[in-house]
Write an enzyme that holds these catalytic residues in place. Structure first.
Site, short mmCIF file in Angstrom:
data_model
loop_
_atom_site.label_atom_id
_atom_site.label_comp_id
_atom_site.label_asym_id
_atom_site.label_seq_id
_atom_site.Cartn_x
_atom_site.Cartn_y
_atom_site.Cartn_z
N HIS A 76 -4.91 -9.42 21.78
CA HIS A 76 -4.11 -10.63 21.96
C HIS A 76 -2.68 -10.44 21.46
O HIS A 76 -1.71 -10.83 22.13
CB HIS A 76 -4.80 -11.76 21.21
N ASP A 127 0.24 -12.83 15.04
CA ASP A 127 -0.89 -12.74 15.96
C ASP A 127 -1.93 -11.76 15.41
O ASP A 127 -2.13 -11.69 14.20
CB ASP A 127 -0.39 -12.34 17.34
N SER A 134 -1.65 -19.37 24.83
CA SER A 134 -1.20 -18.20 24.05
C SER A 134 -0.28 -17.32 24.87
O SER A 134 0.55 -16.60 24.32
CB SER A 134 -2.41 -17.38 23.60
#
Length: 768
Positions: free
Chosen positions: A210, A136, A539
């Protein structure tokens, strides 16, 4: 950053092209391992020699990475002419242009039925010792979700490192975050210059948020009293709170580059991870498997026994939009949970429309303000700088959803002098509501409410409104789960005989850890910094399943990745907490297996699935043969040349792959379809009989070769054939007609359910 990172969350991928057609670009080169001449001491030495033999160019050739585990080969920056020359050299299997991709929880454990002392958590020891590789944007290791208090030593199976840097000391790793690396050669090669470290860190440190969010969702430690501005307050914990995290930073400001992704997958496999969690999507429609670096890398990882869990993408509600759809990948869609953050839009005529918001700050005045539609003030989508201050100052602005990031709309209203915002869905998003931490008092309402509010503004001589914020509400109304409108869906455009997505999991308004570098909105004008943030996307659903896979891996260390996927799929449910079929927020109607796959994951039932549908590498090769791949195309998966006999055992149909679900396509010349399946008894009772119950789709007659499966010590694995016969009714539809059903095997204790999706397609079936 000037461009909101959340805008990228709504995209699958943005193509990144070189400035001119003859300029260099990055390529992934698949090479036959066995072709290395003995005079070269290493494959790296051989690859360097190959590159040195290519025609010269004004642009220097650059070797980026070598790969040796999930694929065999290297990546390099070349001109198109040099790439063409490479394709003709001995030992070169494939030369593929690199793609750039984009990255697509206090309540969720309870919503999923996970509890201390019982079920999957108890039987898996919370995933203790299982290693999840999170590919990520990196990790912010100081967050409380990554404390290692109470954890046992780092597993002996771990072979990785903690890559340090000026902002990432060795102390950033511990017994929770046991390793961290950054992969940026592909990204930096595209930039043409070094990364600007004032804007993003070259180390594994997460400057986007994220990666921290997904890592803490999958395996975050227990944190009490977690919240975002008081919203969703409670105990935050990852799905596998004692599993270990290995963070591989592959995503940067302009996306996630194939060469970096493959390097991370290759390294994660060498490091000894058990699960790879990858919330990254391909460009547009899913590419062919042998041109999809994620699919190829995942094949190699699965061959090493690693479970690969991927997001389906955020391109819903369009059909055929699911990506990461190779059958050896767990493809995860997104759904809601039973927690809302209500914020009502109250109109001057007294009508109240429910919405959601995470706004925290000074309240609106205690009287209603003038309401104006952004379309009458410059731009309906409220682009930054696109609305007239003279028309919105001191007012509440009605903005349409779409076009730009949701939080950017509120910022645009604030900068133009507006005091509040109502964000209204259009038909594309339907009744899907996503809460955001706006910079002005704001709420989001669904399409139906949005249409009524627009009409009110248009017809009222003096429209006014206010917003009432009601905090956090948990309960059965509205029913949950629902499938998010943004969640990408099927049918599978590559192989319609394989149903995708596989499952859905919580992905809307999820609370988890966040970076200390960026604001919760990721906007430059937002000075706020938080430990936890609430965001949405597939996600977010992907790491939920990654964590559950880690729990199952701990409970059953000898299970294959396919067996773990089977357990999650055949125990999934399709009814919401009101007892009705799970709804699709895009339409408000019942969702189907093309939208929710096998259904919503049910962790505790997955612990004891009864039967599993297992698949090994040879089965996947037979599958590739069945879709027309020859030995040359299969070579990139098996990392070398194959004999012409590799497809001698090919499946009669791709639908014969031993998949835990059924997807059937009838053509005008093909009214009968037969699939074969094999199931293995993994229950505690050796001598047990399973009986089939068929719920046939409308217009289809189904026959199962054996209505009973009698397992014993000698017969732990049994097979059956299922025949689907069309009555032809679907062929008369103007468009492709579809219908749905299921087959359930039960021994009175376990219920092993497989969805059935049927389509009637126009035209003739091609033969392979």
């Amino acid at each position: 950053m000037a461009i909101s990172f959340f805008f990228f969350l709504s995209l699958l991928c943005i193509p990144f092209s070189s400035s001119s057609s003859d300029g260099p670009e990055n390529f992934i080169i698949h090479v036959s391992k066995s072709h290395k001449p003995p005079l070269f001491s290493s494959h790296h030495h051989w690859y360097s020699s190959i590159l040195a033999s290519l025609p010269p160019s004004p642009h220097p050739i650059k070797l980026l990475y070598t790969y040796e585990r999930v694929i065999n080969g290297f990546s390099a920056r070349l001109t198109a002419a040099q790439a063409d020359k490479l394709r003709g050299l001995p030992g070169i299997l494939s030369v593929i242009p690199e793609q750039v991709r984009q990255i697509h929880t206090t309540r969720t454990p309870h919503f999923l039925g996970l509890s201390d002392g019982v079920g999957l958590w108890q039987n898996s020891y919370y995933g203790d010792g299982v290693i999840i590789g999170v590919l990520d944007t990196g990790i912010w290791p100081e967050r409380p979700s990554f404390t290692d208090s109470g954890l046992s030593p780092v597993p002996d199976t771990w072979k990785g490192i903690c890559e340090t840097g000026p902002d990432f000391p060795a102390s950033a790793c511990n017994r929770k975050v046991i390793g961290a690396r950054a992969f940026y050669k592909g990204y930096q090669s595209h930039l043409g210059h070094s990364i600007d470290e004032t804007k993003e860190s070259k180390s594994p440190r997460d400057t986007e948020g994220h990666g921290t969010h997904t890592a803490s969702t999958a395996a975050g430690s227990v944190v009490s009293n977690a919240s975002l501005f008081g919203f969703a307050r409670g105990e935050a914990r990852g799905m596998a709170s004692k599993a270990r995290i290995a963070a591989y930073k592959i995503c940067w400001s302009f996306g996630c580059f194939d060469s970096d992704i493959l390097a991370a997958m290759d390294q994660a496999t060498a490091d000894g991870v058990d699960v790879i969690s990858l919330s990254v999507g391909a460009t547009g429609y899913a590419p062919q498997y042998d041109h999809d670096s994620i699919a190829i890398g995942a094949f190699g990882a699965a061959a090493h026994g690693i479970v690969v869990s991927c997001s389906a993408g955020n391109s819903g509600p369009g059909t055929y939009t699911a990506v990461n759809i190779a059958p050896w990948i767990i493809t995860v869609g997104a759904s809601t949970i039973d927690r809302e953050f209500p914020a009502d839009a109250v109109l001057g005529d007294g009508r109240i429309f429910g919405g959601v918001s995470l706004y925290y700050g000074p309240p609106l005045p205690d009287f209603k303000l003038r309401l104006v539609y952004a379309g009458d003030a410059g731009n309906r989508y409220c682009y930054m700088g696109g609305i007239s201050p003279s028309k919105v100052q001191g007012k509440i602005v009605l903005c349409d959803r779409g076009g730009n990031a949701r939080v950017e709309k509120g910022a645009a209203v604030k900068l133009a002098g507006g005091l509040g915002m109502i964000q209204a869905n259009t038909a594309e998003s339907g009744e899907e509501l996503i809460a955001d931490a706006h910079l002005v008092p704001a709420t989001m309402v669904g399409e139906i409410a949005g249409n009524k509010i627009r009409e009110y503004v248009k017809k009222s001589p003096f429209p006014t409104a206010t917003i009432l914020f009601r905090g956090t509400v948990i309960g059965p109304s509205p029913p949950a789960p629902k499938v998010a409108a943004f969640s990408s869906r099927g049918p599978n455009h590559l192989t319609p005989e394989i149903l995708k997505p596989d499952v859905i999991a919580p992905g809307v308004n999820i609370l988890a850890g966040w970076t200390g570098f960026a604001a919760p909105t990721d906007l430059d004008i937002d000075p706020r910094r938080v430990d936890f943030n609430i965001i949405s996307g597939t996600s977010m659903s992907c790491p939920h399943v990654s964590g559950l896979a880690a729990l199952l891996k701990k409970a059953y260390p000898n299970w294959s990745p396919a067996a773990i996927k089977s357990a999650l799929m055949t125990t999934a449910y399709t009814l919401d907490n009101s007892g009705s079929t799970i709804k699709d927020l895009a339409t408000g109607e019942e969702s189907s297996p093309f939208v929710h796959g096998a259904g919503h994951v049910d962790p505790n039932r997955a612990l004891n699935p009864g039967l599993v549908y297992d698949i090994d590498n040879d089965d996947y090769i037979a599958f590739l043969c069945s879709i027309g791949y020859d030995s040359n195309r299969i070579a990139v998966f098996v990392r070398g040349p194959t004999g012409s006999d590799i497809c001698e055992g090919k499946l009669a149909s791709p639908g014969d792959l031993n998949y835990p679900s059924f997807s059937v396509v009838f053509y005008s010349n093909d009214h009968v379809v037969k699939y074969k399946r094999t199931v293995k008894n993994v229950g505690t009772s050796v001598d047990v009989v399973y009986t089939a119950k068929v719920n046939a789709p409308a217009g289809v007659e189904i026959n199962v070769s054996q209505s009973k499966l009698e397992f014993s010590g000698e017969n732990k694995t049994l097979s059956y054939e299922i025949t689907f016969a069309s009555d032809g009714s679907g062929l008369h539809a103007v468009d492709s007609f579809q219908a749905f059903g299921s087959i359930e095997w039960s021994d009175g204790v376990h219920l092993v359910r497989s969805p059935i999706a049927v389509r009637w397609a126009q035209g003739l079936k091609d033969s392979i």
